[in-house]
Design an enzyme around this catalytic site. Structure first.
Site, PDB file in Angstrom:
ATOM      1  N   GLU A  30      37.018  47.786  48.016  1.00 36.31           N
ATOM      2  CA  GLU A  30      37.251  47.827  46.574  1.00 36.31           C
ATOM      3  C   GLU A  30      36.995  46.451  45.976  1.00 36.31           C
ATOM      4  OE1 GLU A  30      40.624  50.310  45.426  1.00 36.31           O
ATOM      5  OE2 GLU A  30      41.244  48.716  44.041  1.00 36.31           O
ATOM      6  N   ASP A  32      37.924  44.626  42.282  1.00 35.57           N
ATOM      7  CA  ASP A  32      38.774  44.912  41.129  1.00 35.57           C
ATOM      8  C   ASP A  32      38.670  43.873  40.024  1.00 35.57           C
ATOM      9  OD1 ASP A  32      39.919  47.087  42.487  1.00 35.57           O
ATOM     10  OD2 ASP A  32      41.495  45.844  43.360  1.00 35.57           O
ATOM     11  N   GLU A  34      41.397  43.817  36.998  1.00 37.91           N
ATOM     12  CA  GLU A  34      42.577  44.511  36.492  1.00 37.91           C
ATOM     13  C   GLU A  34      43.257  43.633  35.445  1.00 37.91           C
ATOM     14  OE1 GLU A  34      44.167  46.897  40.344  1.00 37.91           O
ATOM     15  OE2 GLU A  34      44.268  44.708  40.482  1.00 37.91           O
TER      16      GLU A  34
END
Length: 207
Positions: A30, A32, A34
């Site tokens: 993953e 990210d 955020e």
């Protein structure tokens, strides 16, 4: 890349995301970006959490206090992922490079899909979970526009237009913006969190 306009006002406990993921399994990869909400709107900076997961192992966060109000207007957020490094960009400024090193796991073998989500991160997002979502402020809205992707299709050949990102690395001036962001706006660096890594920092921290 995508343009986002984040939640105005009290957004504490929310997490607005733009990320790549290979799936939900224990061994997933993953990448990210955020955005963790706050309780005071523009009075306090919104924290951007950048993270990389490899084979289900994350804990590689760099967090930055955004130097603008991301709820006041649209801003462009970009992830460049290639065999050499993962680059994170805010508008025209590179803020992080996660480099690939021999012998250290890297996100290279699993195809990814793009996700754009908004979720309840009360247990974590704002002041390490001290400030949960106030549901009386609902609904919470994040606006997305101008999504752009240039990618190789899983299992297929890369098209001719992939040259611009496939070997992309930072030049000297771009490393300068990374250092500027680290010096002025970084609020957390996993490579400095000795409490979290009592047995020693991850190997890439010393490279």
């Amino acid at each position: 890349s995508i343009q986002m306009k984040l939640i105005p006002g009290n957004s504490a406990g929310t997490v607005s995301c733009f990320y790549l993921s290979s799936g939900d399994g224990d061994g997933h990869d993953e990448i990210d970006m955020e955005f963790m909400g706050n309780s005071s709107g523009p009075g306090h900076p919104v924290v951007l959490n950048t993270n990389v997961w490899v084979n289900g192992d994350g804990k590689k966060e760099h967090q930055f206090n955004l130097w603008f109000d991301p709820a006041a207007d649209f801003h462009t957020y970009t992830i460049i992922w290639n065999p050499e490094n993962i680059l994170f960009k805010v508008d025209d400024l590179f803020i992080r490079s996660f480099k690939r090193f021999d012998g250290i796991p890297y996100t290279s073998s699993k195809p990814m899909r793009l996700h754009a989500t908004l979720w309840d991160g009360s247990f974590w997002a704002t002041e390490k979970g001290k400030v949960p979502i106030d549901w009386s402020n609902a609904p919470f809205n994040v606006l997305y526009r101008n999504y752009y992707a240039n990618a190789c299709v899983s299992g297929g050949a890369c098209h001719s237009g992939s040259d611009g990102w496939m070997n992309r690395q930072l030049d000297g001036a771009e490393w300068g913006t990374v250092k500027w962001a680290e010096r002025n706006y970084m609020s957390y660096n996993y490579c400095e969190d000795g409490y979290r890594f009592p047995q020693g920092f991850p190997a890439e921290c010393s490279r």
